[in-house]
Scaffold this active site. Sequence first.
Site, short mmCIF file in Angstrom:
data_model
loop_
_atom_site.label_atom_id
_atom_site.label_comp_id
_atom_site.label_asym_id
_atom_site.label_seq_id
_atom_site.Cartn_x
_atom_site.Cartn_y
_atom_site.Cartn_z
N ASP A 61 5.01 -1.00 56.01
CA ASP A 61 6.21 -1.62 56.57
C ASP A 61 7.09 -2.11 55.41
O ASP A 61 7.85 -1.34 54.83
CB ASP A 61 5.77 -2.75 57.50
CG ASP A 61 6.91 -3.39 58.25
OD1 ASP A 61 8.01 -2.83 58.27
OD2 ASP A 61 6.70 -4.47 58.85
N ARG B 9 -6.23 -3.81 69.01
CA ARG B 9 -6.70 -2.83 68.02
C ARG B 9 -7.51 -1.72 68.68
O ARG B 9 -7.57 -0.61 68.19
CB ARG B 9 -7.60 -3.51 66.98
CG ARG B 9 -6.90 -4.51 66.07
CD ARG B 9 -7.82 -4.84 64.90
NE ARG B 9 -7.44 -6.05 64.20
CZ ARG B 9 -6.55 -6.12 63.22
NH1 ARG B 9 -5.89 -5.04 62.86
NH2 ARG B 9 -6.29 -7.26 62.61
N PHE C 177 7.84 -2.78 66.84
CA PHE C 177 6.50 -3.31 66.62
C PHE C 177 5.53 -2.61 67.56
O PHE C 177 5.70 -2.63 68.77
CB PHE C 177 6.45 -4.82 66.85
CG PHE C 177 5.18 -5.42 66.35
CD1 PHE C 177 5.04 -5.73 65.00
CD2 PHE C 177 4.11 -5.63 67.20
CE1 PHE C 177 3.85 -6.25 64.52
CE2 PHE C 177 2.91 -6.15 66.72
CZ PHE C 177 2.79 -6.46 65.38
N GLU D 277 -4.27 3.26 54.70
CA GLU D 277 -3.56 2.14 55.35
C GLU D 277 -3.10 2.57 56.73
O GLU D 277 -2.82 3.75 56.96
CB GLU D 277 -2.39 1.74 54.43
CG GLU D 277 -1.54 0.60 54.91
CD GLU D 277 -2.27 -0.74 55.05
OE1 GLU D 277 -3.27 -0.79 55.78
OE2 GLU D 277 -1.81 -1.73 54.45
N ASP D 278 -3.02 1.62 57.64
CA ASP D 278 -2.56 1.95 58.99
C ASP D 278 -1.06 2.24 59.00
O ASP D 278 -0.62 3.27 59.49
CB ASP D 278 -2.93 0.84 59.99
CG ASP D 278 -2.56 -0.56 59.50
OD1 ASP D 278 -1.97 -0.69 58.41
OD2 ASP D 278 -2.88 -1.54 60.21
P1 IMP Z 1 3.65 -4.66 54.58
O1 IMP Z 1 3.95 -3.20 54.32
O2 IMP Z 1 3.22 -5.42 53.39
O3 IMP Z 1 4.80 -5.32 55.30
O4 IMP Z 1 2.41 -4.79 55.55
C1 IMP Z 1 1.98 -3.76 56.34
C2 IMP Z 1 0.99 -4.36 57.30
O5 IMP Z 1 1.69 -5.07 58.32
C3 IMP Z 1 0.23 -3.26 58.02
O6 IMP Z 1 -0.96 -2.93 57.36
C4 IMP Z 1 -0.01 -3.89 59.36
O7 IMP Z 1 -1.19 -4.66 59.33
C5 IMP Z 1 1.16 -4.80 59.56
N1 IMP Z 1 2.21 -4.17 60.39
C6 IMP Z 1 3.40 -3.67 60.01
N2 IMP Z 1 4.08 -3.16 61.03
C7 IMP Z 1 3.29 -3.32 62.12
C8 IMP Z 1 3.43 -2.98 63.52
O8 IMP Z 1 4.42 -2.42 64.00
N3 IMP Z 1 2.39 -3.33 64.32
C9 IMP Z 1 1.25 -3.94 63.86
N4 IMP Z 1 1.08 -4.27 62.56
C10 IMP Z 1 2.10 -3.97 61.70
MG MG Z 2 -2.95 -3.91 57.87
#
Ligand code: IMP
Ligand code: MG
Length: 183
Positions: free
Chosen positions: A111, A173, A160, A107-108
């Site tokens: 959050d 990206r 962000f 995963e990138d």
């Molecule tokens: P979550 O953990 O379900 O909230 O989702 C995580 C996803 O939200 C990541 O895979 C990203 O695609 C996106 N995301 C969360 N924080 C950022 C950020 O700072 N920049 C860009 N995308 C983000």
């Molecule tokens: Mg993502």
Amino acid sequence: MKNAVNATNELEKDIVGVVYSVDEIQAMVQKVGKQLSRDYAGKNPLLVVVLKGSVVFAADLMRALTIACEVDFITVSSYVGTQSSGTINVIHDLRTDISGRDVIIVEDIVDSGLTLSKLKELLLQRNPASLKICALLDKPSGRKVELAADYAGDEVGDKFIVGYGLDYNEKYRNLPYIGVLKN
Ligand code: IMP
Ligand code: MG
């Protein structure tokens, strides 16, 4: 955060600061790659790349591994409904049977943790031998559910960020480093 970027192209003009340079990202990738190579030696793990944000990280990470591995891709939509009862929709599923496999979700950034906790649930139903999460970045301040990244390049604060796969409205990206957008 480092100094503002000297904008040299149409992408960079929207970036106000570098959070991770190209070299810093590569150092994180190498660090995680070493850990995985050590922990999964002889196991032929399956990297499950969560599209689209993780694709740049995954491309570098797989080349930082010194062990055999396989790779597959999954696309899920954001969770819907309320936070705790929400589910994810699988838009594009894996083609690999993961039962009995050592699976590493790539995963990138983690959050809120909602997407990954639901994805984890879904993949666990398919009976992998093991299931771990490897994220380039961990944003613990955003967490809404308990979820730990087993491997992470670094912890990042509550901002962000874009670049190196991370987008804002599908843009940025392809920025080679990670930065903060102009408001
Ligand atoms: P979550 O953990 O379900 O909230 O989702 C995580 C996803 O939200 C990541 O895979 C990203 O695609 C996106 N995301 C969360 N924080 C950022 C950020 O700072 N920049 C860009 N995308 C983000
Ligand atoms: Mg993502």
